[in-house]
Scaffold this active site. Structure first.
Site, PDB file in Angstrom:
ATOM      1  N   SER A 146       0.849  -1.076   0.036  1.00  0.00           N
ATOM      2  CA  SER A 146       0.004   0.048  -0.051  1.00  0.00           C
ATOM      3  C   SER A 146       0.947   1.357  -0.183  1.00  0.00           C
ATOM      4  O   SER A 146       1.902   1.122   0.652  1.00  0.00           O
ATOM      5  CB  SER A 146      -0.927  -0.038   1.371  1.00  0.00           C
ATOM      6  OG  SER A 146      -1.566   1.366   1.203  1.00  0.00           O
ATOM      7  N   TYR A 159       0.112  -0.422  10.580  1.00  0.00           N
ATOM      8  CA  TYR A 159      -0.291  -0.647   9.120  1.00  0.00           C
ATOM      9  C   TYR A 159       0.979  -0.309   8.129  1.00  0.00           C
ATOM     10  O   TYR A 159       1.249  -1.130   7.386  1.00  0.00           O
ATOM     11  CB  TYR A 159      -1.574   0.001   8.897  1.00  0.00           C
ATOM     12  CG  TYR A 159      -2.005  -0.503   7.511  1.00  0.00           C
ATOM     13  CD1 TYR A 159      -2.611  -1.703   7.038  1.00  0.00           C
ATOM     14  CD2 TYR A 159      -2.210   0.637   6.491  1.00  0.00           C
ATOM     15  CE1 TYR A 159      -3.041  -2.180   5.763  1.00  0.00           C
ATOM     16  CE2 TYR A 159      -2.697   0.091   5.062  1.00  0.00           C
ATOM     17  CZ  TYR A 159      -3.191  -1.086   4.683  1.00  0.00           C
ATOM     18  OH  TYR A 159      -3.470  -1.271   3.746  1.00  0.00           O
TER      19      TYR A 159
END
Ligand SMILES: NC(=O)c1ccc[n+]([C@@H]2O[C@H](COP(=O)([O-])OP(=O)(O)OC[C@H]3O[C@@H](n4cnc5c(N)ncnc54)[C@H](OP(=O)(O)O)[C@@H]3O)[C@@H](O)[C@H]2O)c1
Length: 245
Positions: A146, A159
């Site tokens: 990501s 994350y």
């Protein structure tokens, strides 16, 4: 030979195949002629993916696994090899993050779950699948990271760290894999319109990437010759959805 004919008898394992990006990737691989091994925790969602693929039960195996558990990678790769006897493509797509939480309020159990699902499982699955692919002489592994790895907003520190580590892992293992005749790549998408992204007035869903965009990038990697396999593919949405309008 057409693409589906070229893929005849080939097998793809997709984690997080029940919805979102994983489902879109599974459907394009099915259209390209692959047999599928679909993994996640929710049976109903995986059955819906299988139904949309149009494949029979023999060509679309469902494996229920919680990738946060240590034995899940062995179970998944074992099930795929028992069923099909080979693995040509592995898509390490499953990922998880709790709603944005300040670091000091984050529960340790959620920190551990993110590290396990987003990093430990893809590493373990890469090792297990690469062993089978090396014996076959070819194979493709695609990790889904990501852009949060480099530009996460506050509340997503852990994350971001798991996705940055997945990118670093892919870059470092890329050459080792190539020496064994395998392709390893990481896709780094910006915001994609899926259930993972909560509804928020500042985020214009139409400006996000679609799951089809990501699936298209996966297929470019899967279809690339070994020498032309990119180590990293970054996909940006049309606009920066975080920009105030
Ligand atoms: N959406 C975005 O904006 C975006 C942007 C960049 C990167 N990504 C990455 O893209 C990947 C897919 O995201 P998405 O947006 O498609 O998410 P999603 O719609 O929430 O789908 C996630 C998939 O992963 C599975 N999964 C989650 N935790 C799991 C676990 N512990 N064990 C097994 N399967 C698990 C889910 O199934 P179950 O819940 O049934 O297990 C589901 O099938 C993730 O790695 C995410 O980090 C997403």
């Amino acid at each position: 030979m057409s693409a589906p004919e070229a893929s005849q008898g080939r097998v793809a394992v997709i984690t997080g195949a029940g919805r979102g990006i994983g489902r879109a990737v599974a459907l394009v691989l099915a259209r390209a002629g692959y047999s599928l091994c679909l993994a996640a925790r929710s049976r109903d969602e995986l059955e819906e993916t299988r139904s949309q693929s149009g494949l029979s039960h023999e060509r679309a195996l469902i494996v229920l696994v919680d990738l946060a558990t240590e034995d899940a990678p062995d179970l998944l790769i074992g099930a795929a090899l028992d069923c099909y006897g080979r693995i040509d493509v592995l898509i390490n797509n499953a990922g998880w993050a709790p709603p944005r939480t300040p670091l000091l309020k984050m529960r340790p159990v959620d920190v551990d779950r993110m590290i396990a699902v987003n990093l430990r499982a893809p590493i373990a699955l890469t090792r297990l699948a690469a062993a089978a692919m090396t014996a076959q002489g070819a194979g493709t592994i695609v990790n889904v990271a990501s852009t949060a790895a480099s530009k996460a907003p506050s509340g997503e520190a852990v994350y971001a760290a798991t996705k940055a580590a997945l990118i670093a892992f892919t870059r470092a293992a890329f050459h080792e894999m190539r020496l064994s005749g395998l392709k390893l790549s990481v896709i780094v998408p910006g915001l994609v319109d899926t259930a993972l992204i909560p509804n928020n007035k500042r985020l214009a869903r139409a400006a996000m990437l679609s799951t089809a965009d990501v699936a298209h990038a996966v297929m470019q990697i899967v279809n690339s010759p070994a020498g032309a396999c990119p180590v990293e593919v970054m996909l940006e949405p049309q606009l920066d959805p975080e920009r105030p309008r």
